[in-house]
Write an enzyme that holds these catalytic residues in place. Structure first.
Site, mmCIF file in Angstrom:
data_model
loop_
_atom_site.group_PDB
_atom_site.id
_atom_site.type_symbol
_atom_site.label_atom_id
_atom_site.label_comp_id
_atom_site.label_asym_id
_atom_site.label_seq_id
_atom_site.Cartn_x
_atom_site.Cartn_y
_atom_site.Cartn_z
ATOM 1 N N GLU A 139 0.826 -1.214 0.000
ATOM 2 C CA GLU A 139 0.000 0.000 0.000
ATOM 3 C C GLU A 139 0.860 1.265 0.000
ATOM 4 O OE1 GLU A 139 -4.182 -1.561 1.925
ATOM 5 O OE2 GLU A 139 -2.748 -0.638 3.290
ATOM 6 N N GLU B 71 -5.657 -7.686 -1.813
ATOM 7 C CA GLU B 71 -6.358 -7.671 -0.525
ATOM 8 C C GLU B 71 -7.811 -7.291 -0.738
ATOM 9 O OE1 GLU B 71 -4.785 -5.423 2.768
ATOM 10 O OE2 GLU B 71 -2.716 -5.967 2.282
#
Length: 489
Positions: free
Chosen positions: A194, A390
């Protein structure tokens, strides 16, 4: 009428994802140094949507954690004890039918202080054993090289983070050691988890303590911009290095926090566009597109920041863009600057509430259609293969009298998201895999609790790690197993 069978591509990679800091435990074993995540305590709060304490930590807070005069509990030091249970857990992943397991490696286990001449053999051996176990159980592996858990000794010695070329060189040395030792086991690599979280919280996203307190949603400040540039160059060098190895693919990983305009007021539409640019597309543009976009260069100019990007830097970024794009997706939200709309919780950042969506106990709005919207936009914008690294739902759960959890809500969540992934693929979008967050209960990244359960395998620990640590299969375990076997809805 008969129901239509929605088949997925034959070699689609269905799997599950975890991170080292949330599962491994053994924080002071095997030569590992202490990391940023080891210093995040569990804190009681009034309600599940209260996230005022999350991520907004300072250097002083972390050093208070080292002293721990309050006697706080640090859940990520314990995880779910994957360090000692990895064989059992990987066997369960195989039983579930996973095709791929996305895991992360802790930098602190390989180079505890960052600048050692040689890697820590105990750390290398641990991950070799894990990867051997994955191979034995027929699991493809995707590795995240850094997943928020920066070694504290590096942060202390090199306070500028990736703006310091010494940190860049240490990271590349770390990556080379991983490639040299594990390329035969691992095809897919993600340098940074991320990566756009750096815009919000540089402590966990860039591995440095800000020099001064700043608005975490102020995307342009000199220290952050310089560290980000160093991280982008390092990311490109990882791609460059990977070309020396056979069968390695390097991707990016972005937290895709989808934002809709709250209404059709043109002001809200343009402001939403600006926010999505600065919070996610900027990162895709540099790492997947290979260059700094004009809107970001304008923002630097307006802030009187001169990055002095050299021609060599531009070439490095241009010729070393990623092989594929991966992203996390949990929820969507709305944005309005013309009216005050109610705020919601979310993955790091929460914007406005969407009246058409339901939300979890933590205020995360459930929006399956959003995943199709994201996939379509990314494919049309970059034309690179896509991987959903995810996606999942956190829920308060407990074992019933049959030692299981009837988590039909999780099954419904996954099925509705899978339907939208199928729709995107039917539209011609190149999606090659999906890893659910997570196959097994873990410690929550932001709130440091076990109560927020994402897994399809229940782990018997509470927020203070009271419990047996035993593993129990939830209803979703068997649903996912059947779904993967059929590869169809």
């Amino acid at each position: 009428m008969t129901k239509k069978i929605k088949k997925f591509p034959k070699n689609f990679l269905w799997g599950g994802a975890t991170s080292a800091s949330q599962i491994e435990g053994a924080w002071d074993q095997g030569g590992k140094s202490i990391t940023l995540t080891d210093l995040e305590p569990f804190l009681e709060r009034k309600n599940k949507t209260d996230t005022s304490f999350v991520w907004h930590k300072t250097k002083d807070n972390y050093y208070k954690s080292l002293e721990n005069k309050e006697g706080l509990h640090f859940p990520k030091r314990h995880g779910i004890d994957f360090f000692n249970h990895y064989k059992e857990d990987i066997a369960l992943f195989k039983e579930m039918g996973l095709k791929i397991y996305r895991m992360s490696i802790s930098w602190a286990r390989i180079f505890p202080n960052g600048d050692e001449e040689k890697p820590n053999i105990e750390g290398l051996n641990f991950y070799k054993n894990v990867l051997e176990e994955c191979k034995k159980n027929g699991l493809e592996v995707m590795v995240t090289i850094i997943h928020f858990d920066y070694p504290l000794p590096i942060m202390e010695k090199y306070p500028a983070g990736f703006a310091d070329t010494k940190v860049q060189e240490m990271f590349i040395k770390y990556v080379k050691v991983l490639f040299d030792n594990f390329a035969k086991y691992v095809k897919y690599w993600l340098p940074v988890n991320e990566i756009n979280i750096a815009s919000f919280f540089p402590i966990i996203g860039l591995g440095y303590f800000p020099e001064k307190a700043a608005n975490p949603k102020s995307f342009i400040d000199k220290q952050k911009v310089e560290a980000l540039h160093g991280l982008f160059l390092t990311h490109a060098r990882v791609v460059q290095l990977s070309k020396k190895y056979e069968n390695i693919k390097v991707g990016c990983m972005v937290a895709d926090m989808l934002i809709y305009p709250y209404d059709c007021n043109p002001i809200n539409i343009i402001e939403t566009m600006k926010m999505e640019r600065m919070t996610k597309y900027f990162f895709y543009d540099v790492i997947a597109g290979g260059e700094y976009p004009g809107y970001y260069l304008r923002a630097l100019k307006d802030a009187s920041i001169d990055l002095n990007i050299s021609e060599d830097d531009k070439k490095l970024l241009k010729y070393n863009s990623v092989d594929f794009i991966s992203f996390s997706y949990y929820q969507s939200s709305t944005l309005s600057v013309t009216d005050q709309n109610e705020k919601v919780g979310g993955n790091i950042a929460g914007w406005g509430k969407n009246p058409f969506l339901k939300a979890t106990e933590w205020g995360w709005q459930i929006d399956p259609i959003g995943i199709r919207y994201i996939l379509t936009n990314l494919w049309e914008r970059y034309k690179k293969p896509l991987f959903i690294s995810e996606n999942g739902i956190g829920v308060i759960e407990s074992l019933d009298e049959n030692q299981t959890v009837n988590d039909d809500y999780r099954i419904d969540y996954m099925q509705k998201h899978f339907e939208q992934i199928w729709e995107a693929i039917e539209d011609g979008v190149d999606v090659f895999g999906y890893t659910v967050w997570t196959p097994i209960d873990i410690v929550s990244a932001g709130t440091c609790e076990m109560a927020k359960r994402y897994g399809m395998i229940f782990v018997d620990y509470d927020d203070y790690h009271n419990g047996t640590g035993k593993r129990y299969k939830k209803k979703s375990f068997f649903w996912y197993k059947d779904f993967i076997k059929n590869n169809a809805l």
